[in-house]
Scaffold this motif. Sequence first.
Motif, short mmCIF file in Angstrom:
data_model
loop_
_atom_site.label_atom_id
_atom_site.label_comp_id
_atom_site.label_asym_id
_atom_site.label_seq_id
_atom_site.Cartn_x
_atom_site.Cartn_y
_atom_site.Cartn_z
N UNK A 384 0.81 -1.22 0.00
CA UNK A 384 0.00 0.00 0.00
C UNK A 384 0.84 1.27 0.00
N UNK A 385 2.10 1.17 0.44
CA UNK A 385 2.94 2.37 0.52
C UNK A 385 3.77 2.59 -0.74
N UNK A 386 3.58 1.74 -1.74
CA UNK A 386 4.31 1.92 -2.99
C UNK A 386 5.72 1.38 -2.90
N UNK A 387 6.67 2.12 -3.47
CA UNK A 387 8.06 1.69 -3.44
C UNK A 387 8.54 1.50 -2.01
N UNK A 388 9.28 0.43 -1.72
CA UNK A 388 9.76 0.22 -0.35
C UNK A 388 10.62 1.38 0.12
N UNK A 389 10.56 1.66 1.42
CA UNK A 389 11.42 2.67 2.03
C UNK A 389 12.84 2.12 2.11
N UNK A 390 13.79 2.86 1.59
CA UNK A 390 15.16 2.37 1.58
C UNK A 390 15.84 2.63 2.93
N UNK A 391 16.54 1.63 3.45
CA UNK A 391 17.26 1.84 4.72
C UNK A 391 18.44 2.77 4.52
N UNK A 392 18.84 3.45 5.58
CA UNK A 392 20.00 4.34 5.52
C UNK A 392 21.28 3.57 5.83
N UNK A 393 22.38 4.10 5.30
CA UNK A 393 23.70 3.50 5.58
C UNK A 393 24.14 3.86 6.99
N UNK A 394 24.89 2.97 7.60
CA UNK A 394 25.44 3.24 8.93
C UNK A 394 26.90 2.79 8.99
N UNK A 395 27.69 3.58 9.64
CA UNK A 395 29.09 3.20 9.88
C UNK A 395 29.13 2.10 10.93
N UNK A 396 29.96 1.10 10.71
CA UNK A 396 30.16 0.05 11.71
C UNK A 396 31.05 0.60 12.81
N UNK A 397 30.46 0.89 13.93
CA UNK A 397 31.19 1.54 15.04
C UNK A 397 31.99 0.56 15.87
N UNK A 398 31.92 -0.72 15.51
CA UNK A 398 32.77 -1.69 16.23
C UNK A 398 34.19 -1.72 15.68
N UNK A 399 34.36 -1.09 14.50
CA UNK A 399 35.70 -1.07 13.88
C UNK A 399 36.52 0.06 14.48
N UNK A 400 36.88 -0.12 15.71
CA UNK A 400 37.62 0.94 16.41
C UNK A 400 39.12 0.79 16.15
N UNK A 401 39.80 1.88 16.27
CA UNK A 401 41.25 1.91 16.06
C UNK A 401 41.94 1.33 17.29
N UNK A 402 42.85 0.42 17.05
CA UNK A 402 43.64 -0.19 18.14
C UNK A 402 45.09 0.30 18.06
N UNK A 403 45.64 0.71 19.19
CA UNK A 403 47.05 1.10 19.23
C UNK A 403 47.88 0.05 19.94
#
Length: 403
Positions: A384-403
């Motif tokens: 009923x809503x026509x074209x599907x609503x597209x999901x937004x992109x998200x950055x993977x925040x688990x990819x943290x920088x390790x020193x």
Amino acid sequence: MFASQKGNLIIGQSGGATAVINASLVGAVDAALQDARIQGVYGMLHGIEGLLKEQIVDLRQQSPRLWQQLLHTPSAALGSCRYKLRDDDLPHVIDILRRYEIRYFLYIGGNDSADTAHRLAAAARAEQYELYTISVPKTIDNDLPFTDHCPGYGSAARFLTQATLDSTMNTLSMPWHYPIKIIETMGRNAGWLTAGTALARRDEDDAPHILLVPEQPFNADRFLSRVEAIYRKLGYVIIVTSEAIKDEQGQYLGAVGQAGVDAFHHPLLSGAAQTLVELVKQKLQLRARFEKPGDLQRMSAQNISATDQDEAYLVGKMATHAALQGESDKMVTLIRHDEPIYHCTTGLVELEQVANVQRLLPPEFLDDSKTMVTSAFYHYALPLIGEPIKPYARIDRTKVVQK
């Protein structure tokens, strides 16, 4: 059976306007202009209230370019009303119809508009005036019985789905700022619009996380427990509530904000989301805020569903055809077909079965928690809503920088 004589047609729009109500007007007018049995094609300004004042416009005199433009124009081009016919209005209406030689009466609207059309049809019969009266379904509340769904709902649900998704992205940018967000929808006593906000969900952690619909009594303890559990898991909670939810005693939440009743004695509600915000703040000591899209959910031209627009046009066109075939005191319905692909045909139902009757969200569309929709609802509502609503992109925040 066919209408026995030539005559004029009049059409009006009533109740809350939608993003596609003009498509129904265009469908009805297109069909009327193409049939030689219809001489004058008139519009009543501001519905039955305008007709009583003889505020009538000649639709044959409009620019031919207008009708294509109106397909994409939200709100009621003829003007709307929320007027309940009085018994002493009916002879006056019949007199006006006689003087203007109107034999075909089309009224675009919801439950209350169906009541108006039904009473007018009965009055014409009592006066032995040959009048063919057809109701054209319209309501974002999606609560008319005997039709699979109502024109106007698909576009409103699309807007609310997109709005919920967009508002969630804002919360995600700083979830600690206002971790609890409550979005309030329209819908009178039916939860169709609230349920529709979930149509962009892909998994259980996606928003909205809690839906509060009028069909389920509100229990504060259960609500707070669920909010707290989701908050501990995700760090934020998106809740969508109907404006018309009631507690277990049958009282509207935020009843102190009730703003009276309309002409049909439906309560004018205000305050459900604000009441929930105060409850969360007091009991859970969490920052919370609410959003109320208001009329935007009715009128967003940017979120018109192509399916909704096409079906709104269809019911308008078929209303004119039904009247010309001698049908009266009936409403056009949408009949759903899922094979080979989703599409709708139309039918008719007696107006006395529709007037002032509401179709609520069925139990099978809610899961065991009664706060989220099931796969059956997705199957029903997504087309009923026509074209599907597209999901937004998200950055993977688990990819943290390790020193």
